[in-house]
Design an enzyme around this catalytic site. Structure first.
Site, PDB file in Angstrom:
ATOM      1  N   GLY A   1       0.844  -1.189   0.000  1.00  0.00           N
ATOM      2  CA  GLY A   1       0.000   0.000   0.000  1.00  0.00           C
ATOM      3  C   GLY A   1       0.874   1.232   0.000  1.00  0.00           C
TER       4      GLY A   1
ATOM      5  CD  GLU B   1      -4.787   9.953  -5.494  1.00  0.00           C
ATOM      6  OE1 GLU B   1      -3.667   9.539  -5.788  1.00  0.00           O
ATOM      7  OE2 GLU B   1      -5.729  10.012  -6.291  1.00  0.00           O
TER       8      GLU B   1
END
Length: 387
Positions: free
Chosen positions: A130, A368
């Site tokens: 991630g 983001e």
């Protein structure tokens, strides 16, 4: 790549009317049905919202980053699901092709992305990669003039709607240098989607896993035609995406503040409006000051982004984009918390918009790049300065 000021103001006014007249009235439907109505999606395409950032030569509107932020701010004034429908086409899905794609790739994909005919998603995150995007495990093994892609991508926005993916896979050794960016059509054999994720908030947005089992993709679908530079493409794309989301956060914060002011003006306790109590006014004042600060920061960084050569990586601008993303998304969390507090018990009830917005904005601090990743980007760049 910009729109003249008069034309841009007309576009911005059209978006403002669209938000107030079409999107805000549909918020309850989206919350109840977890779906954005198709007629609204069609209207968004007609308005050009899928091609805001794509140059006119490819059928888009061709906004600068500063102009895009102004539009994103307006779209932030309603349920975040509406912006999400077009968000990957505007930003992370298309920008890698626009920045680093070959002329043939741009000509083939960008017009369809700009019109909304093609929904394109950005597939980077994995179950074990991630924040540490450079550790991704999806493999792309050369097989003649093709690559065979195997792996799983997680939390992929718009995957259930997607016609194609800008997808990162490992063509080389470990680390960022072994990653390549591919354009992967959604209908290829071996590519399957997981069940839609059930999320805390942002109902109407669509995310799910993307699974690949030896999916055959032509080598010509490597963005730019060069293996091993996909991680650099992804990071450049994220700079723009972070600014876009920062603007959305500011718009949503302003909507929450407006909801709170309206409630404070009509709700009465102890014989007077609660908004006349100084402690309530203090919460509203704190939110207003933080919104102004965040929005000023976002606009300033967007101008810096526009000042650099398009598609070029500037570490200082990347650091500033991380500052904007960190501050604006943390800010909207505080504004949402105060909004619930101003509403009191009503703020915890679903029929009041601040309850759902409180849940919706929590995600802005995660995607983001989490707040902590932004802190790392900022801190590392500061330590390179020659003081």
């Amino acid at each position: 790549m910009s729109l003249d000021q008069e034309t841009f103001q007309l576009l911005k006014s059209s978006v403002q009317r669209f938000v107030q007249e079409r999107l805000v009235p549909a918020e309850d439907y989206v919350e109840e049905h977890d779906e954005v109505p198709e007629d609204i999606v069609s209207d968004m395409k007609e308005l050009g919202l899928f091609g805001l950032s794509i140059p006119e030569e490819y059928g888009g509107i061709g906004l600068t980053m500063a102009q895009e932020c102004e539009v994103a701010y307006e779209l932030g004034h309603t349920a975040l699901a509406f912006r999400s429908v077009a968000g990957t086409n505007i930003g992370i899905g298309s920008q890698g092709i626009l920045m680093d794609g070959t002329p043939e790739q741009k000509a083939e994909y960008l017009p369809r992305i700009a019109s909304g005919e093609m929904i394109i998603s950005f597939a980077l995150t994995e179950p074990d990669a991630g924040s540490d995007a450079g550790a991704l495990k999806t493999r792309a093994v050369a097989d003649g003039s093709d690559y065979l892609l195997t792996g799983t991508k997680r939390f992929i926005t718009n995957a259930p709607r997607a016609d194609a993916f800008t997808l990162m896979a490992r063509t080389g050794g470990p680390g960022a240098g072994g990653i390549s960016a591919f354009i992967v059509p959604a209908g290829l054999p071996g590519l399957t989607l997981g069940k839609p994720d059930k999320k805390m908030g942002q109902r109407g947005t669509k995310t799910c896993d993307v699974n690949m089992d030896e999916v055959r993709v032509p080598a010509a679908n490597i963005i730019g035609g060069t293996p091993g530079v996909g991680f650099k493409t992804a990071m450049k794309v994220l700079d723009r995406g972070r600014l876009h989301l920062s603007a959305v956060a500011c718009g949503m914060a302003n909507r929450i503040l407006n909801e709170s002011i309206a409630y404070a003006q009509q709700r009465k306790q102890f014989g007077q409006r609660i908004g006349d109590f100084q402690l309530v006014q203090a919460m509203l004042a704190d939110s207003q000051a933080e919104i102004l600060a965040a929005w000023s920061l976002v606009k300033s960084v967007a101008q810096s982004y526009d000042a650099k050569p398009f598609g070029a990586h500037d570490p200082e601008v990347s650091m500033q984009a991380s500052c904007a993303k960190m501050f604006a998304t943390e800010m909207v969390g505080r504004v949402a918390d105060r909004g619930v507090q101003v509403h009191g018990g009503s703020g915890y009830i679903n029929e009041y918009k601040v309850e759902r917005f409180y849940r919706d904005v929590r995600l802005l601090r995660l995607y983001e790049g989490t707040t902590q990743i932004q802190q790392m980007v900022i801190g590392k760049q500061l330590m390179k300065r020659d003081i």
